[in-house]
Design an enzyme around this catalytic site. Structure first.
Site, PDB file in Angstrom:
ATOM      1  N   HIS A 130      10.616 -17.527 -29.144  1.00 23.22           N
ATOM      2  CA  HIS A 130      10.181 -18.203 -28.294  1.00 23.22           C
ATOM      3  C   HIS A 130       8.929 -18.057 -27.795  1.00 23.22           C
ATOM      4  O   HIS A 130       9.014 -19.016 -26.718  1.00 23.22           O
ATOM      5  CB  HIS A 130      11.771 -17.762 -27.294  1.00 23.22           C
ATOM      6  CG  HIS A 130      12.776 -17.901 -28.009  1.00 23.22           C
ATOM      7  ND1 HIS A 130      13.136 -19.171 -28.468  1.00 23.22           N
ATOM      8  CD2 HIS A 130      14.099 -17.656 -27.790  1.00 23.22           C
ATOM      9  CE1 HIS A 130      14.709 -19.308 -29.143  1.00 23.22           C
ATOM     10  NE2 HIS A 130      14.867 -17.944 -28.541  1.00 23.22           N
TER      11      HIS A 130
ATOM     12  N   ASP B  85      17.177 -16.383 -37.640  1.00 22.28           N
ATOM     13  CA  ASP B  85      17.917 -16.644 -35.581  1.00 22.28           C
ATOM     14  C   ASP B  85      18.619 -17.246 -35.452  1.00 22.28           C
ATOM     15  O   ASP B  85      18.136 -18.236 -36.059  1.00 22.28           O
ATOM     16  CB  ASP B  85      16.568 -16.033 -34.671  1.00 22.28           C
ATOM     17  CG  ASP B  85      16.998 -15.727 -33.224  1.00 22.28           C
ATOM     18  OD1 ASP B  85      17.174 -14.670 -33.154  1.00 22.28           O
ATOM     19  OD2 ASP B  85      17.312 -16.233 -33.226  1.00 22.28           O
TER      20      ASP B  85
HETATM   21 ZN   LIG Z   1      18.405 -16.035 -31.163  1.00 21.49          ZN
END
Ligand SMILES: [Zn+2]
Length: 310
Positions: free
Chosen positions: A126, A163
């Site tokens: 992220h 993910d």
């Molecule tokens: Zn994650």
């Protein structure tokens, strides 16, 4: 297959605080799983410390300096509205994450291992070039991809991200770079809200496969097989990196994609089959999320078992 695990105890010293899902216990869970007798064939290597030069392959100098200045001597410092915090040991931990991923690339390109699993935390996918997000401080998988271009002169490197959250940081880092491919399966809607199928990147080098909550194994496998894997094969990378998060597991408290242990083994073997055809089997996998102890242990074991060719 010769599989190398990169690890460093500094990765246990990033302490986001009581009740934070991205806890050191996650790495203890992974280590306990990989210490089982069936994994005795793994080679282990201490992760080196990453360098500022490696950080600057993806991150803005101002952001790197800000993180270094914020690193606290005691207590915690907040980077991202409370989600992403730093403790005294965080800078050392994230520099080992970066060093592990880059050294993993060096090892597979030198032929020292067929593939590598980086048992490191915190996660990184992220983190954008100029900001921390979603438990992530620096984006080790994006840095490792740029390292493969910069230090080894590769022409095409791919990242596959399974993910459960979209890897917005990796997408941002790859947006206009035709030598880099990013393919992601993730739950939608879910944090961070990016990753629509219509997001193709500035060089048509990004493939997003959003999946609805509750999709389960069969929908996941069908969508990955139809939309992600053919694009990966067509890109013909010289090296494949994996953002290996295990929070799409049915036991995970942060998402609802409802995968089983063996789905992580399945996607690993599918990516390995493409790697065998296009890049001599070279894969470097980096631990991302996974917040259920049993889900993380089971999913990660299935992933590493597959990397070992079992
Ligand atoms: Zn994650």
């Amino acid at each position: 297959m010769r599989t190398l695990v990169m690890f460093h105890p500094d990765c246990l010293e990033h302490l986001p605080g009581p009740g934070h899902p991205e806890s050191p216990e996650r790495l203890h869970v992974v280590m306990r799983a990989l210490w089982e007798p069936e994994f005795a064939g793994l080679a282990w290597r201490e992760a080196p410390r990453g360098s500022r030069e490696q950080l600057l392959l993806v991150h803005d100098a101002d952001y790197v300096d800000t993180v270094a200045a914020l690193a606290p001597l005691e207590g915690t410092a907040v980077l991202d509205g409370g989600d992403t915090v730093m403790s005294r040991g965080s800078l050392d931990a994230v520099m080992r994450c970066v060093g592990a991923a880059c050294a993993g690339v060096d090892a597979v390109l030198a032929g020292e291992a067929d593939n590598v699993f980086c048992a490191t935390r915190p996660c990184g996918h992220h983190a954008e070039p100029d900001r921390a997000m979603g438990f992530c401080i620096f984006n080790q998988v994006a840095i490792a991809a740029r390292h493969a271009l910069h230090a080894h002169g590769l022409a095409r490197v791919a990242v596959i991200d399974f993910d459960v959250h979209h890897g917005n940081g990796t997408q941002a880092a790859f947006h206009a770079e035709p030598r880099l491919f990013f393919g992601s399966s993730h739950q939608s809607p879910l944090y961070p809200g990016t990753g629509a199928a219509s997001e193709h990147g500035g060089s048509n080098n990004i493939v997003n496969v959003p999946l609805p909550p509750g999709c389960g194994s069969q929908a996941f496998r069908n969508s990955v097989a139809m939309r992600l894997l053919p694009a990966l094969r067509a890109f013909a990378p010289e090296l494949i990196l994996v953002s290996a998060g295990f929070d799409a597991h049915r036991l995970d408290p942060l998402a609802q994609m409802e995968l089983d242990d063996e789905d992580f083994g399945w996607i690993t073997r599918e990516v390995m089959a493409i790697a065998a055809d296009v890049c001599g089997g070279r894969i470097v996998s980096v631990l991302e999320g996974g917040y259920s102890g049993a889900g993380l242990a089971g999913g990660c074991a299935a992933h590493v078992r597959a990397l070992m060719g079992r």
